[in-house]
Design a protein around this motif. Structure first.
Motif, PDB file in Angstrom:
ATOM      1  N   UNK A 154       0.782  -1.231   0.000  1.00 44.71           N
ATOM      2  CA  UNK A 154       0.000   0.000   0.000  1.00 44.71           C
ATOM      3  C   UNK A 154       0.806   1.268   0.000  1.00 44.71           C
ATOM      4  N   UNK A 155       2.139   1.161  -0.030  1.00 46.97           N
ATOM      5  CA  UNK A 155       3.013   2.336  -0.076  1.00 46.97           C
ATOM      6  C   UNK A 155       3.669   2.401  -1.451  1.00 46.97           C
ATOM      7  N   UNK A 156       3.555   3.568  -2.095  1.00 46.27           N
ATOM      8  CA  UNK A 156       4.035   3.711  -3.467  1.00 46.27           C
ATOM      9  C   UNK A 156       5.045   4.845  -3.549  1.00 46.27           C
ATOM     10  N   UNK A 157       6.188   4.586  -4.191  1.00 45.89           N
ATOM     11  CA  UNK A 157       7.227   5.599  -4.356  1.00 45.89           C
ATOM     12  C   UNK A 157       6.772   6.658  -5.365  1.00 45.89           C
ATOM     13  N   UNK A 158       7.305   7.864  -5.202  1.00 45.67           N
ATOM     14  CA  UNK A 158       6.962   8.969  -6.092  1.00 45.67           C
ATOM     15  C   UNK A 158       7.792   8.934  -7.362  1.00 45.67           C
ATOM     16  N   UNK A 196       2.722  10.649  -6.830  1.00 47.05           N
ATOM     17  CA  UNK A 196       2.402   9.237  -6.951  1.00 47.05           C
ATOM     18  C   UNK A 196       1.195   8.865  -6.128  1.00 47.05           C
ATOM     19  N   UNK A 197       1.011   7.555  -5.907  1.00 46.82           N
ATOM     20  CA  UNK A 197      -0.143   7.041  -5.178  1.00 46.82           C
ATOM     21  C   UNK A 197       0.007   7.164  -3.667  1.00 46.82           C
ATOM     22  N   UNK A 198       1.190   7.519  -3.199  1.00 45.26           N
ATOM     23  CA  UNK A 198       1.376   7.785  -1.780  1.00 45.26           C
ATOM     24  C   UNK A 198       1.146   6.587  -0.892  1.00 45.26           C
ATOM     25  N   UNK A 242       1.591  14.662  -3.632  1.00 46.04           N
ATOM     26  CA  UNK A 242       2.547  15.453  -4.401  1.00 46.04           C
ATOM     27  C   UNK A 242       3.476  16.180  -3.429  1.00 46.04           C
ATOM     28  N   UNK A 243       4.771  16.179  -3.718  1.00 47.06           N
ATOM     29  CA  UNK A 243       5.751  16.852  -2.878  1.00 47.06           C
ATOM     30  C   UNK A 243       6.484  17.922  -3.668  1.00 47.06           C
ATOM     31  N   UNK A 244       6.761  19.061  -3.015  1.00 45.62           N
ATOM     32  CA  UNK A 244       7.404  20.172  -3.705  1.00 45.62           C
ATOM     33  C   UNK A 244       8.457  20.833  -2.820  1.00 45.62           C
ATOM     34  N   UNK A 300       7.546  20.298   1.326  1.00 42.91           N
ATOM     35  CA  UNK A 300       6.288  19.812   1.865  1.00 42.91           C
ATOM     36  C   UNK A 300       5.640  18.791   0.941  1.00 42.91           C
ATOM     37  N   UNK A 301       4.661  18.058   1.504  1.00 44.99           N
ATOM     38  CA  UNK A 301       3.867  17.112   0.743  1.00 44.99           C
ATOM     39  C   UNK A 301       2.396  17.391   0.981  1.00 44.99           C
ATOM     40  N   UNK A 302       1.607  17.173  -0.066  1.00 48.28           N
ATOM     41  CA  UNK A 302       0.149  17.289   0.024  1.00 48.28           C
ATOM     42  C   UNK A 302      -0.469  15.943  -0.334  1.00 48.28           C
ATOM     43  N   UNK A 303      -1.512  15.560   0.403  1.00 46.72           N
ATOM     44  CA  UNK A 303      -2.212  14.310   0.128  1.00 46.72           C
ATOM     45  C   UNK A 303      -3.656  14.616  -0.261  1.00 46.72           C
ATOM     46  N   UNK A 304      -4.154  13.922  -1.303  1.00 46.41           N
ATOM     47  CA  UNK A 304      -5.515  14.165  -1.740  1.00 46.41           C
ATOM     48  C   UNK A 304      -6.508  13.693  -0.680  1.00 46.41           C
ATOM     49  N   UNK A 305      -7.568  14.466  -0.475  1.00 50.83           N
ATOM     50  CA  UNK A 305      -8.513  14.182   0.604  1.00 50.83           C
ATOM     51  C   UNK A 305      -9.303  12.908   0.378  1.00 50.83           C
ATOM     52  N   UNK A 306      -9.644  12.590  -0.868  1.00 45.29           N
ATOM     53  CA  UNK A 306     -10.408  11.379  -1.150  1.00 45.29           C
ATOM     54  C   UNK A 306      -9.794  10.618  -2.294  1.00 45.29           C
TER      55      UNK A 306
END
Length: 208
Positions: free
Chosen positions: A30-34, A164-166, A173-175, A202-208
């Motif tokens: 369940x963990x995916x590399x960017x 990626x799928x995080x 997404x990381x920037x 930083x990294x952002x994760x999609x809410x849904x």
């Protein structure tokens, strides 16, 4: 002949070990590399991951060196569309009192009335006004930056870290972002004579 056979036997014996050592370790389920592809962070509403965020400020130490301060508490939201990056929106804030430094006792002074006045102005904020892509991994985010009650336009140069799928398949997404501000624009003491650089990873994760 015997030496040749022995050498061949050693090579054959070590071969699988060498091959195994070159194979990268598998990530947990369940963990995916960017990857360096913004399209892997699909369109939607994202939330800043505070545990994977570093807000670093570089300030001239009266011309001798660069003092480095870090803010440990941040929040943010991102509306993102890789197919129309220019329509994306960002809002973020940092708690002024969360500043840290390796100079003993100085963080409390920086957060106090002589500098950031964090009790009166608890947050510094940034609200984007435009996203301007430069190429597939770089862009500029323009916006309004507010510090100690004063608001000025600021532009961040942004570079993609990865997308990626995080974790658990939720897009991420990381920037890396860098901007420079004038301390006098925000009422900081005259002690600060040179521009101050802000660096954000930083990294952002999609809410849904």
């Amino acid at each position: 002949m015997i030496r040749t056979i022995r050498a061949l036997a050693v090579v054959l014996a070590l071969g699988p070990v060498a091959a195994q050592s070159q194979t990268p370790a598998a990530l947990p389920p369940g963990v995916f590399a960017a990857e360096r592809d913004v399209a892997l962070a699909s369109a939607g509403a994202y939330t800043l991951d505070e545990q994977h965020t570093a807000v670093i400020v570089r300030v001239s130490h009266i011309g001798y060196s660069q003092s480095v301060f870090r803010f440990d508490r941040a929040r943010g939201s991102l509306t993102w569309d890789p197919a129309a990056i220019e329509t994306s929106k960002l809002s973020a804030s940092v708690e002024a009192a969360s500043i840290t430094t390796n100079v003993k006792g100085f963080a409390e002074e920086l957060a106090g009335e002589n500098f950031l006045k964090s009790k009166t102005f608890p947050e510094a904020t940034f609200v984007s006004t435009s996203f301007k892509p430069v190429d597939r991994t770089r862009g500029r985010v323009e916006g309004q930056f507010t510090l100690m009650g004063k608001t000025r336009p600021v532009t961040f140069d942004v570079e993609l870290g990865g997308a990626g799928k995080g974790f658990g398949g939720k897009p991420r997404i990381g920037v890396h972002a860098v901007a420079t501000i004038s301390p006098q624009d925000y009422g900081l003491p005259a002690l600060f004579t040179d521009p101050i650089q802000i660096q954000i990873d930083t990294e952002f994760e999609r809410n849904q």
